[in-house]
Write a protein that holds these residues in place. Sequence first.
Motif, PDB file in Angstrom:
ATOM      1  N   ALA A  45     -38.239 -36.961  19.611  1.00 49.72           N
ATOM      2  CA  ALA A  45     -39.028 -35.896  20.242  1.00 49.72           C
ATOM      3  C   ALA A  45     -38.636 -35.756  21.709  1.00 49.72           C
ATOM      4  O   ALA A  45     -38.611 -34.647  22.253  1.00 49.72           O
ATOM      5  CB  ALA A  45     -40.519 -36.213  20.105  1.00 49.72           C
ATOM      6  N   ALA A  46     -38.287 -36.885  22.348  1.00 50.17           N
ATOM      7  CA  ALA A  46     -37.890 -36.841  23.765  1.00 50.17           C
ATOM      8  C   ALA A  46     -36.612 -36.025  23.944  1.00 50.17           C
ATOM      9  O   ALA A  46     -36.486 -35.250  24.899  1.00 50.17           O
ATOM     10  CB  ALA A  46     -37.686 -38.265  24.288  1.00 50.17           C
ATOM     11  N   ASP A  47     -35.658 -36.195  23.024  1.00 48.10           N
ATOM     12  CA  ASP A  47     -34.404 -35.435  23.117  1.00 48.10           C
ATOM     13  C   ASP A  47     -34.655 -33.941  22.960  1.00 48.10           C
ATOM     14  O   ASP A  47     -34.066 -33.115  23.654  1.00 48.10           O
ATOM     15  CB  ASP A  47     -33.421 -35.890  22.031  1.00 48.10           C
ATOM     16  N   ILE A  48     -35.526 -33.612  22.001  1.00 45.86           N
ATOM     17  CA  ILE A  48     -35.813 -32.196  21.748  1.00 45.86           C
ATOM     18  C   ILE A  48     -36.483 -31.566  22.964  1.00 45.86           C
ATOM     19  O   ILE A  48     -36.157 -30.452  23.373  1.00 45.86           O
ATOM     20  CB  ILE A  48     -36.680 -32.059  20.478  1.00 45.86           C
ATOM     21  N   GLU A  49     -37.388 -32.307  23.580  1.00 48.65           N
ATOM     22  CA  GLU A  49     -38.087 -31.804  24.767  1.00 48.65           C
ATOM     23  C   GLU A  49     -37.110 -31.652  25.939  1.00 48.65           C
ATOM     24  O   GLU A  49     -37.128 -30.643  26.644  1.00 48.65           O
ATOM     25  CB  GLU A  49     -39.226 -32.770  25.128  1.00 48.65           C
ATOM     26  N   GLN A  50     -36.228 -32.643  26.117  1.00 48.72           N
ATOM     27  CA  GLN A  50     -35.210 -32.556  27.168  1.00 48.72           C
ATOM     28  C   GLN A  50     -34.305 -31.344  26.946  1.00 48.72           C
ATOM     29  O   GLN A  50     -33.964 -30.624  27.872  1.00 48.72           O
ATOM     30  CB  GLN A  50     -34.321 -33.799  27.125  1.00 48.72           C
TER      31      GLN A  50
END
Lengths: 445, 445
Positions: free
Chosen positions: B237-242
């Motif tokens: 989820a962190a990658d998608i948000e970044q």
Amino acid sequence: MPSTTRTVNVGLIGLGTVGGGVARVIARHHDEYLSAYGIDLRLKMASALEPERAAELGIAPEAFTTDWHDVVADPEIDIVIELIGGDHPATEIFESAIAAGKHVVSANKALLGRRIDYLGSLAAQAGVQIRCEAAAGGGIPIVNALEHALVANGMLTIAGILNGTTNYILSRMASEGLDFDDVLADAQRLGYAEADPTADVDGFDAASKVAILSSIAFHTRVTTDDVYMQGIRNVSAADIEQAREMGYCIKLLGIARKTAEGIDARVHPTMIPADHMLAGVSGAMNAVFAVGDAVGETMFYGAGAGSFPTASAVVGDVLELANGIASGIDLGPEPEPFPRTAPIRSIEDLETRYYIRLSVVDRVGTLAPVVAAFADAGVSISAINQLRDGDGTTCSVVFLTHTARERDVQRVCSALEALDEVASVASVIRIEDVDAWSEGAEENE
Amino acid sequence: MPSTTRTVNVGLIGLGTVGGGVARVIARHHDEYLSAYGIDLRLKMASALEPERAAELGIAPEAFTTDWHDVVADPEIDIVIELIGGDHPATEIFESAIAAGKHVVSANKALLGRRIDYLGSLAAQAGVQIRCEAAAGGGIPIVNALEHALVANGMLTIAGILNGTTNYILSRMASEGLDFDDVLADAQRLGYAEADPTADVDGFDAASKVAILSSIAFHTRVTTDDVYMQGIRNVSAADIEQAREMGYCIKLLGIARKTAEGIDARVHPTMIPADHMLAGVSGAMNAVFAVGDAVGETMFYGAGAGSFPTASAVVGDVLELANGIASGIDLGPEPEPFPRTAPIRSIEDLETRYYIRLSVVDRVGTLAPVVAAFADAGVSISAINQLRDGDGTTCSVVFLTHTARERDVQRVCSALEALDEVASVASVIRIEDVDAWSEGAEENE
């Protein structure tokens, strides 16, 4: 890998933008077609009015003529490509090429949109074929998909952005907040719009494509004259901005649906949800939804015009015919055109939601007679929004309706025009029910 | 309109989700195929392990068998549809159907992705055809387009979202901010993912489709084993948000490009611009870009799986074959499969930009050895961003690179893993240069 090769001779009539692309594609890919398909595809003879164009395209003088009759009369030519457009002599080229037993490939959407029944009958009787992938959607292979890959389906809807010029104009109006006239002038300067932009901006070009595609999709005759048509001249920057605030985008769509009351075929500015796939199609690109009862929604996206994309479609058709000729397979005649088996539904029977922008007199009490006009015609209002564009005398008010019938909305507009409180009915834009495009599709397990 | 009609008998092996859809599509459209194409298409015999499935689908007992040998042995059957998947007995079904002189239609991408050369040779020698539109992209007619409408082009790139399960998972991760494991569990509950999701989430399914499509597009043999493969398990989820903050979207793409050094064929999570057409493809839908040197960019969008969309492709192939059989046209044998004419480029030779997320020890001075590791491998950093996810001990830092070579990035990652300052290399995601997909296309006049 092909085991044998055979020469197929092509005649090309018209060396304009698309004709030039065709000549170049055939020359540049000759060796690929030979090695991949065993087809030695040769441009035997090309005709145009300007001999200097042949030189520019590297066509040898002995393969060039200024008289198209030389092309259709050449007994070695198997396939004639007609790319001059217009009615005459394009019709005569079809007639004489077919009479000489040659297949015809054409991008002439104006002619085919109106006369495919006549030309198709001629071809069927003469035992030759007419191919017209390039006449609908430029390089996008939608005709081929409807005639082949999607044949298992009962088609429900064909809908999309079928004209690059108008999509370019609307895209720039949306991204830059400009009005129609300003973008049109710039588009003409940049070559995205013709000096006479009528065929594009008034919807004729898209209507021809709707006629061709819906005839193929629904197995019934639809001609350009059957297609309701409204162009984009009246779409304003204010409408586009209002649409955006409401979560919509304005596109010129060509829509054809098979309904219980007949074929609903139309071209007009349309509001669609901003997160719809078609809303993401910007600039001069085209995209067409083809919805079938088994496949559900499919969409085909690509360049709708241009020298090489259109040439891709023309030469694709040529290679399909050449493949049959080279393999000695009898291609069979063009099937007899489908007769009209379904009625054309009147635009007055359309049921959808409407966006109506009025210029009204800016004073207390204006709204009462306006709202009454809607009620009198039985059209239900879902929202009213006064824009902050008042000049002290008039201001704009936007009305959204619930689902209403077109003829009732037309009555509302006539009544509104007659009111002292209404300066003008500035815009009426249909809000398309995109979910209805899939009505009748199978439910998956 | 057809002037004569002829019966074409079909045998169907496998009555699962897709097989059931095929049985229903053939039954429900029988009269349409008869009136529109003159084809009396009959399901002569179906086989499955569960007799109750036949009853559920309205298949008469005399047209049902539990032994697939009965189907391929029936002399009246012209076309065998193989829909059981897997290697065995699917391979034996192909072999015995072809030996019996029957055409084969199949959706078996795992088998065809690896063994089309063997099966294609058998068919070519026996004078029958293999059709596999349903093996790549479900209902999307991309195989047909590559084999027919786009044949005038030298194809440059095939790239897209080729697996519905992973696109559904990534779409929900993006819209709901959830992590992979949570969405996968929910997707399995809802039937969007299999109990064993390996084939989908680890990229095998998409890699099979890349192999099939790139073989057809580039006229050279590409098998599933040639395709570099990385699934979506490590996307967080962190990658998608970044990605979103940087104006990108993360999709599992299958990509095949014809380059000067050979065929670049790969499946991996990919960052693409958020305004790219593929970024708008959400849920279980699929979409494939096919870029040709003449046509430029085209895209095909639709359901990549599901009972009826896949059946649309299968029955479309059946009708194409049936049309030849019914018209008495010799369809000709399957062309001999293309041999390998171009090398497969190693993933290590890929040149693109990279997103690398590290979990690092949260203290002053951590960055210096990390940055040095990039410099030592000759990989140039374009941006560094520390995320606010520190727990006091470690925190995340995102590095974006300029264009770098994969093998150098792999060296960077190995060096980083060995550093005391780096807890882990949490994510390495390639940022795709989507403009490169059109490199080599013609410039329009």
